[in-house]
Design an enzyme around this catalytic site. Structure first.
Site, short mmCIF file in Angstrom:
data_model
loop_
_atom_site.label_atom_id
_atom_site.label_comp_id
_atom_site.label_asym_id
_atom_site.label_seq_id
_atom_site.Cartn_x
_atom_site.Cartn_y
_atom_site.Cartn_z
N GLU A 53 -13.99 -3.86 0.06
CA GLU A 53 -13.30 -3.63 -1.19
C GLU A 53 -14.17 -3.96 -2.40
O GLU A 53 -14.96 -4.92 -2.36
CB GLU A 53 -12.03 -4.49 -1.29
CG GLU A 53 -10.75 -3.70 -1.35
CD GLU A 53 -10.26 -3.27 0.03
OE1 GLU A 53 -9.59 -2.24 0.11
OE2 GLU A 53 -10.55 -3.98 0.98
N THR A 54 -14.02 -3.15 -3.42
CA THR A 54 -14.54 -3.46 -4.75
C THR A 54 -13.35 -3.52 -5.69
O THR A 54 -12.53 -2.60 -5.72
CB THR A 54 -15.54 -2.38 -5.23
OG1 THR A 54 -16.67 -2.36 -4.34
CG2 THR A 54 -16.02 -2.68 -6.64
#
Length: 275
Positions: free
Chosen positions: A44-45
């Protein structure tokens, strides 16, 4: 633009779940956020944008798509705001699953006085599932102990901790489930510090195996709290990197506590037209 990479649900680097965090001062195009997430190639970003009324609008992207719910990248974002930006908690994040509040909290397991963070997460009660989808039924040679689901994941209860640790996922088959993830879980061994263990796979969302997942515990905790007859639980995600989560089922929300450590702060070079 500054970007941080944080190992969430860990007190030391190279463990827990890495997430990238960007603090925005203005809205960013969706396509650019997706390109950054793909370039990072992390589970995830997170992109956090301050709101005029206070708090933050928080969005999460995998390498392939935006997702509805992510716990470890929320923890990572709170860590960046508190440890690097001098923000004071509680922090309010407005997300696709509603408001998530993060406060600083003591972490009992890691030693008295160590500081971590508490995530106040939505509670998604387990929904009974009669049978596994045909796409992945052959992956489980032994009949599962129980099956249930929530809005984004399937949960498969295996016989014991060894079955979870030794589980070999059929990732091509799981990919056919699309955005739906698969969690395998079991009661921890009697001599374990943990109450239950789990692993999480979402190859259809660009995540073959997630190292430590906060969001799945919004359903795992209500399930195991009922099975084990207690609201306070210690969970261990038995991935290669591994991670510990202290959890509480309040009946209305799920509280998840863990630590985080910064691995990297970097300057991004972005196209001028969309910077």
């Amino acid at each position: 633009m500054k970007m941080y990479q944080v190992d969430a649900f860990s007190s030391e680097v190279f463990k827990g779940n890495p997430a990238a965090v960007l603090l925005l001062d203005q809205p960013m195009e969706d396509a650019l956020m997706q390109n950054i997430a793909a370039e990072n190639n992390l589970a995830e970003t997170a992109f956090a944008l301050p709101l005029e009324a206070g708090g933050w609008h928080l969005r999460w992207f995998t390498p392939t798509q935006e997702v509805d719910f992510c716990g470890h990248a929320t923890l990572a974002t709170a860590h960046v705001l508190i440890a690097h930006q001098g923000c004071a908690g509680p922090l309010q994040f407005e997300t696709r699953v509603g408001r998530i509040t993060v406060t600083e909290a003591a972490i009992d397991r890691a030693g008295a006085g160590q500081v971590g963070y508490q995530l106040d997460l939505p509670r998604f009660a387990p929904e009974p599932l009669e049978a596994l989808p045909p796409e992945i039924a052959a992956t489980f040679a032994v009949e599962p102990q129980a099956l249930f689901r929530n809005f984004e994941n399937l949960f498969v209860v295996l016989l014991d901790e060894a079955a979870v640790r030794g589980f070999e996922p059929d990732l091509p088959a799981m990919t056919k489930l699309g955005r739906l993830g698969v969690v395998v879980t079991a009661r921890a061994d009697a001599d374990s510090e943990a109450d239950f263990v789990s692993r999480y796979f979402a190859p259809g969302a660009g995540i073959p195996e997630d190292p430590v997942t906060g969001s799945t515990h919004s359903t795992l905790v209500p399930y195991w709290a009922e099975v084990l007859g207690k609201p306070d639980l210690l969970a261990y995600q038995a991935s290669k990197r591994g991670g510990w989560l202290q959890c509480t089922d309040t009946g209305e929300r799920v509280l998840v506590r863990g630590q985080a450590v910064t691995y990297m702060a970097a300057d991004l070079t972005l196209p001028e037209a969309t910077d």
